[in-house]
Design an enzyme around this catalytic site. Structure first.
Site, mmCIF file in Angstrom:
data_model
loop_
_atom_site.group_PDB
_atom_site.id
_atom_site.type_symbol
_atom_site.label_atom_id
_atom_site.label_comp_id
_atom_site.label_asym_id
_atom_site.label_seq_id
_atom_site.Cartn_x
_atom_site.Cartn_y
_atom_site.Cartn_z
ATOM 1 N N GLU A 276 -7.302 17.311 36.229
ATOM 2 C CA GLU A 276 -8.197 18.448 35.957
ATOM 3 C C GLU A 276 -8.509 19.220 37.235
ATOM 4 O O GLU A 276 -9.667 19.350 37.618
ATOM 5 C CB GLU A 276 -9.518 17.927 35.371
ATOM 6 N N ARG A 279 -10.681 23.791 41.938
ATOM 7 C CA ARG A 279 -10.737 24.449 43.243
ATOM 8 C C ARG A 279 -9.360 24.612 43.887
ATOM 9 O O ARG A 279 -9.053 25.669 44.441
ATOM 10 C CB ARG A 279 -11.622 23.613 44.169
ATOM 11 N N CYS A 345 -34.126 38.405 49.138
ATOM 12 C CA CYS A 345 -35.364 38.018 49.805
ATOM 13 C C CYS A 345 -35.542 36.509 49.846
ATOM 14 O O CYS A 345 -36.431 35.944 49.196
ATOM 15 C CB CYS A 345 -36.541 38.660 49.103
HETATM 16 N N1 LLP Z 1 -13.249 17.465 36.290
HETATM 17 C C1 LLP Z 1 -14.567 17.207 36.277
HETATM 18 C C2 LLP Z 1 -15.087 16.245 35.311
HETATM 19 C C3 LLP Z 1 -15.419 17.857 37.178
HETATM 20 O O1 LLP Z 1 -16.722 17.581 37.171
HETATM 21 C C4 LLP Z 1 -14.883 18.793 38.104
HETATM 22 C C5 LLP Z 1 -15.744 19.506 39.044
HETATM 23 C C6 LLP Z 1 -13.495 19.039 38.065
HETATM 24 C C7 LLP Z 1 -12.713 18.341 37.159
HETATM 25 C C8 LLP Z 1 -12.825 20.010 38.997
HETATM 26 O O2 LLP Z 1 -12.937 19.584 40.316
HETATM 27 P P1 LLP Z 1 -12.185 20.374 41.503
HETATM 28 O O3 LLP Z 1 -10.716 20.168 41.335
HETATM 29 O O4 LLP Z 1 -12.556 21.812 41.387
HETATM 30 O O5 LLP Z 1 -12.712 19.747 42.732
HETATM 31 N N2 LLP Z 1 -19.743 24.044 42.723
HETATM 32 C C9 LLP Z 1 -19.237 23.052 43.636
HETATM 33 C C10 LLP Z 1 -18.169 22.192 43.016
HETATM 34 C C11 LLP Z 1 -18.629 21.484 41.753
HETATM 35 C C12 LLP Z 1 -17.556 20.633 41.127
HETATM 36 C C13 LLP Z 1 -17.979 20.161 39.786
HETATM 37 N N3 LLP Z 1 -17.018 19.380 39.064
HETATM 38 C C14 LLP Z 1 -18.716 23.774 44.890
HETATM 39 O O6 LLP Z 1 -18.790 24.991 44.957
HETATM 40 O O7 LLP Z 1 -18.257 23.117 45.824
#
Ligand code: LLP
Length: 414
Positions: A276, A279, A345
């Site tokens: 999954e 990013r 702000c």
């Molecule tokens: N699968 C699950 C169950 C997740 O909770 C997440 C991300 C992903 C996949 C995808 O993960 P990635 O490949 O994107 O690392 N807003 C935060 C990141 C939050 C990630 C939440 N879960 C930031 O800007 O760093």
């Protein structure tokens, strides 16, 4: 310095064959820009590395849920990892195949479960026994069977920012790996569920893949124990989490090498492998363009006030995240040290502190790099600021994939 696919040509910042200042001037700022080619290539890095191994790459919609981004990934054959009914709606609107959707998250509501079941999604990644009972009862009423995986918490430290780390004992996510075998045993008692998977996601922005491998080993061992007890596990969902470089000294993990290592470890286990990533597919493809409004000297430092703010990109304020900031025209001589701040702000409304940067002047444009993931999706209307436009670049052309919000949009529904 910018990161690929962003680069200077004769000191003008480009993505693909488009001069970013031409976008900033005609689309206005702040504006998010994404490279379609980079998104596609990064998805293919994942998908191709599996080779002949049965697999599915479920793009994590939460990272960037623009319909055009989803559409281009659907055309590549991506599946989608969703965490809400809203994300399912977006996937379906973008032409995504519901049979290639997994539904994750700790707080699925009755309505969301029903929407997912009637849409015919692939499976649910479940996080509690109460959720199993809910899905079973709704599936029974609809006369369908729901495929499920339990999300296990393997107690592996992802060694990332605490807010985006999810695999430790006191995190709200998943079920303790020590307790989950009993949950599978009880799940067998639900007549409208088939427990056929194990899922795991330990955190995000991992630059070192060692914790992911530790988690994989724990989950593989669990799979063996479950099968020995007669639970017919067919798939492993290894979540997302691979990091991307935000700072010049950060090295991106080799996606293809990581996938090949995962496949090698799982060889002979007769498992469909699922991932999954969010990013690592869209992050480097995006940038947020902003214009310098003022330079404001203060007693001990200088501020560069730009027209983007924490409501447009909250990562620095929320996670102390670092985003490289570079000028779209790198003609100015010299550098200076400044705080780059927005108009909101809040003292927390900053993009950089004490950053040595190009000697920009009011009117110049800047790019906040690596903003394709968790950028626009986390934007808000705080301070009654309309959310920015989004632009997709492909080759030498670009188009709006979301128009800038208007003042009228701000008050819709009030
Ligand atoms: N699968 C699950 C169950 C997740 O909770 C997440 C991300 C992903 C996949 C995808 O993960 P990635 O490949 O994107 O690392 N807003 C935060 C990141 C939050 C990630 C939440 N879960 C930031 O800007 O760093």
């Amino acid at each position: 310095m910018p990161f690929p696919p962003y680069s200077y040509r004769d000191r003008n910042l480009y993505v693909e064959d488009v001069d970013l200042e031409s976008i900033a001037r005609s689309a206005g700022t702040p504006v998010y820009v994404y490279s379609a080619t980079a998104i596609r290539e990064r998805f293919r890095l994942y998908n191709d590395a599996f080779g002949d191994v049965p697999h599915e790459v479920f793009y994590a919609v939460k990272a960037n849920s623009n319909l055009s981004v989803l559409r281009l990934l659907a055309a590549e054959g991506a599946g989608f990892d969703i965490v809400s009914g809203g994300e399912l709606y977006r996937v379906l609107r973008a032409g995504g195949d519901p049979a290639k959707v997994v539904f994750s998250g700790v707080g699925k509501t009755r309505d969301e479960v029903e929407y997912a079941l009637t849409s015919g999604i692939h499976s649910f990644n479940c996080e509690s026994e109460a959720e199993l009972a809910l899905i079973d009862s709704i599936a029974a009423r609809l006369g369908v069977t729901a495929r499920i995986a339990m999300r296990v918490n393997p107690h592996v430290d992802a060694q990332t920012h605490p807010y985006i780390s999810t695999g430790l004992r006191d995190h709200k996510f998943g079920i303790d790996i020590a307790a989950v075998e009993d949950v599978y045993a009880r799940a067998a008692g639900f007549t409208h569920l088939v427990a056929e998977g194990v899922s795991c996601h330990i955190g995000s922005q991992l630059l070192d893949t060692a914790p992911l491998k530790d988690a994989l080993d724990a989950v593989l061992a669990l799979t063996g124990r479950l099968r020995a007890k007669g639970v017919p596990i067919r798939h492993l969902d290894l979540g997302g989490g691979l990091g991307v470089p935000y700072k010049p000294d950060q090295r991106e993990p080799d996606i293809a090498a990581h996938i090949r290592a995962v496949c090698a470890r799982c060889a002979g286990h007769d498992l469909k492998l699922m991932m999954e990533p969010g990013r690592s597919i869209v992050g480097p493809a995006g940038a947020l363009l902003t214009r310098v409004l003022y330079r404001k000297p203060a007693e001990s430092k200088e501020f560069v006030v730009v027209d983007a703010a924490m409501n447009d990109l909250i990562r620095p304020a929320l996670y102390q995240a670092f985003h490289e900031i570079v000028p779209l025209r790198a003609h100015m001589p010299g550098t200076f040290t400044a705080d780059v701040v927005g108009p909101v702000c809040e003292t927390g409304d900053f993009f950089a502190r004490d950053r040595e940067m190009a000697n920009v002047l009011p009117g110049d444009f800047l790019a906040l790099c690596t903003a394709g993931a968790y950028g626009f999706v986390l934007a808000s209307n705080y301070n009654s600021r309309p959310r920015p436009a989004e632009v997709l670049v492909e080759g030498a052309s670009w188009k709006f994939i979301r128009t800038r919000e208007t003042l009228e949009d701000l008050v819709r529904g009030e």
